[in-house]
Design a protein around this motif. Structure first.
Motif, PDB file in Angstrom:
ATOM      1  N   GLY A  41       0.818  -1.213   0.000  1.00 39.60           N
ATOM      2  CA  GLY A  41       0.000   0.000   0.000  1.00 39.60           C
ATOM      3  C   GLY A  41       0.846   1.255   0.000  1.00 39.60           C
ATOM      4  N   LYS A  42       0.329   2.317  -0.602  1.00 38.31           N
ATOM      5  CA  LYS A  42       1.072   3.576  -0.688  1.00 38.31           C
ATOM      6  C   LYS A  42       1.366   4.170   0.683  1.00 38.31           C
ATOM      7  CE  LYS A  42      -0.286   4.830  -5.325  1.00 38.31           C
ATOM      8  NZ  LYS A  42      -0.813   5.842  -6.225  1.00 38.31           N
ATOM      9  N   ASP A  43       0.486   3.888   1.660  1.00 37.93           N
ATOM     10  CA  ASP A  43       0.721   4.386   3.022  1.00 37.93           C
ATOM     11  C   ASP A  43       1.438   3.334   3.879  1.00 37.93           C
ATOM     12  OD1 ASP A  43      -1.297   2.519   3.394  1.00 37.93           O
ATOM     13  OD2 ASP A  43      -2.649   3.902   4.417  1.00 37.93           O
ATOM     14  N   GLY A  57       5.194   1.927  10.856  1.00 33.09           N
ATOM     15  CA  GLY A  57       5.264   1.893  12.305  1.00 33.09           C
ATOM     16  C   GLY A  57       5.886   0.641  12.883  1.00 33.09           C
ATOM     17  N   GLN A  58       6.262  -0.295  12.032  1.00 30.05           N
ATOM     18  CA  GLN A  58       6.880  -1.537  12.512  1.00 30.05           C
ATOM     19  C   GLN A  58       8.291  -1.246  13.026  1.00 30.05           C
ATOM     20  OE1 GLN A  58       6.910  -4.531  13.958  1.00 30.05           O
ATOM     21  NE2 GLN A  58       5.448  -5.200  12.408  1.00 30.05           N
ATOM     22  N   TYR A  59       8.765  -2.046  13.948  1.00 29.80           N
ATOM     23  CA  TYR A  59      10.090  -1.844  14.521  1.00 29.80           C
ATOM     24  C   TYR A  59      11.181  -2.089  13.476  1.00 29.80           C
ATOM     25  CZ  TYR A  59       7.566  -2.057  18.921  1.00 29.80           C
ATOM     26  OH  TYR A  59       6.692  -1.828  19.943  1.00 29.80           O
ATOM     27  N   ALA A  60      12.140  -1.172  13.396  1.00 29.28           N
ATOM     28  CA  ALA A  60      13.211  -1.256  12.406  1.00 29.28           C
ATOM     29  C   ALA A  60      14.032  -2.528  12.566  1.00 29.28           C
ATOM     30  CB  ALA A  60      14.114  -0.022  12.496  1.00 29.28           C
ATOM     31  N   ASP A  61      14.336  -2.912  13.796  1.00 35.21           N
ATOM     32  CA  ASP A  61      15.170  -4.103  13.975  1.00 35.21           C
ATOM     33  C   ASP A  61      14.452  -5.362  13.491  1.00 35.21           C
ATOM     34  OD1 ASP A  61      13.414  -3.920  16.156  1.00 35.21           O
ATOM     35  OD2 ASP A  61      14.872  -4.661  17.600  1.00 35.21           O
ATOM     36  N   TYR A  98      12.941   4.020   7.780  1.00 37.24           N
ATOM     37  CA  TYR A  98      11.844   4.771   7.153  1.00 37.24           C
ATOM     38  C   TYR A  98      10.490   4.208   7.586  1.00 37.24           C
ATOM     39  CZ  TYR A  98       8.477   6.448   3.791  1.00 37.24           C
ATOM     40  OH  TYR A  98       7.349   6.986   3.214  1.00 37.24           O
ATOM     41  N   PHE A  99      10.326   2.891   7.493  1.00 35.81           N
ATOM     42  CA  PHE A  99       9.055   2.290   7.891  1.00 35.81           C
ATOM     43  C   PHE A  99       8.759   2.542   9.366  1.00 35.81           C
ATOM     44  CE2 PHE A  99       9.600  -0.816   4.221  1.00 35.81           C
ATOM     45  CZ  PHE A  99       8.681  -0.157   3.429  1.00 35.81           C
ATOM     46  N   GLU A 100       9.769   2.449  10.208  1.00 33.61           N
ATOM     47  CA  GLU A 100       9.559   2.691  11.631  1.00 33.61           C
ATOM     48  C   GLU A 100       9.122   4.138  11.889  1.00 33.61           C
ATOM     49  OE1 GLU A 100      11.757   1.269  15.563  1.00 33.61           O
ATOM     50  OE2 GLU A 100      12.912   2.810  14.515  1.00 33.61           O
ATOM     51  N   SER A 101       9.573   5.072  11.068  1.00 38.59           N
ATOM     52  CA  SER A 101       9.255   6.487  11.271  1.00 38.59           C
ATOM     53  C   SER A 101       7.813   6.840  10.910  1.00 38.59           C
ATOM     54  CB  SER A 101      10.208   7.371  10.451  1.00 38.59           C
ATOM     55  OG  SER A 101       9.860   7.355   9.065  1.00 38.59           O
TER      56      SER A 101
END
Length: 110
Positions: A41-43, A57-61, A98-101
């Motif tokens: 998804g774009k978001d 919002g998933q954890y980067a690690d 990026y995803f975590e941010s």
């Protein structure tokens, strides 16, 4: 050496790498927009299939460990393996950060 030990070793080494290299969120966004948005998804929280994970919002690690597992073949998915294989360690750091941010569906932040 079993898969769990390999993954744990890679995760420990990657944690050190994460601390040593600053993430470039813009570089991560470029990769995400080009390679991940079509399915997730774009978001990055509205995947095209409910079985696909929400990445925002998933954890980067966690994301970094997962991408490494796809690269190594420890996790099996031909699409994800093909997308993860060419990523450099810095690409993984940037993408994961990026995803975590992004705001996401996780209710608790560390």
């Amino acid at each position: 050496m079993n898969s769990f030990v390999k993954l744990a070793s890679a995760a420990a080494l990657f944690a050190v790498a994460l601390a040593a290299h600053a993430a470039d969120l813009q570089a991560g966004q470029k990769i995400a927009d080009a390679q991940c948005a079509a399915c997730h998804g774009k978001d990055f929280k509205s995947p095209i299939d409910p079985s696909y994970p929400k990445l925002a919002g998933q954890y980067a690690d966690y994301l970094a460990q997962t991408l490494i597992a796809y690269q190594r073949g420890d996790r099996k998915n031909p699409i994800m393996a093909g997308l993860a294989k060419p990523l450099s360690r810095q690409d993984i750091i940037n993408l994961s950060a990026y995803f975590e941010s992004l705001p996401g569906p996780l209710s608790h932040r560390r």
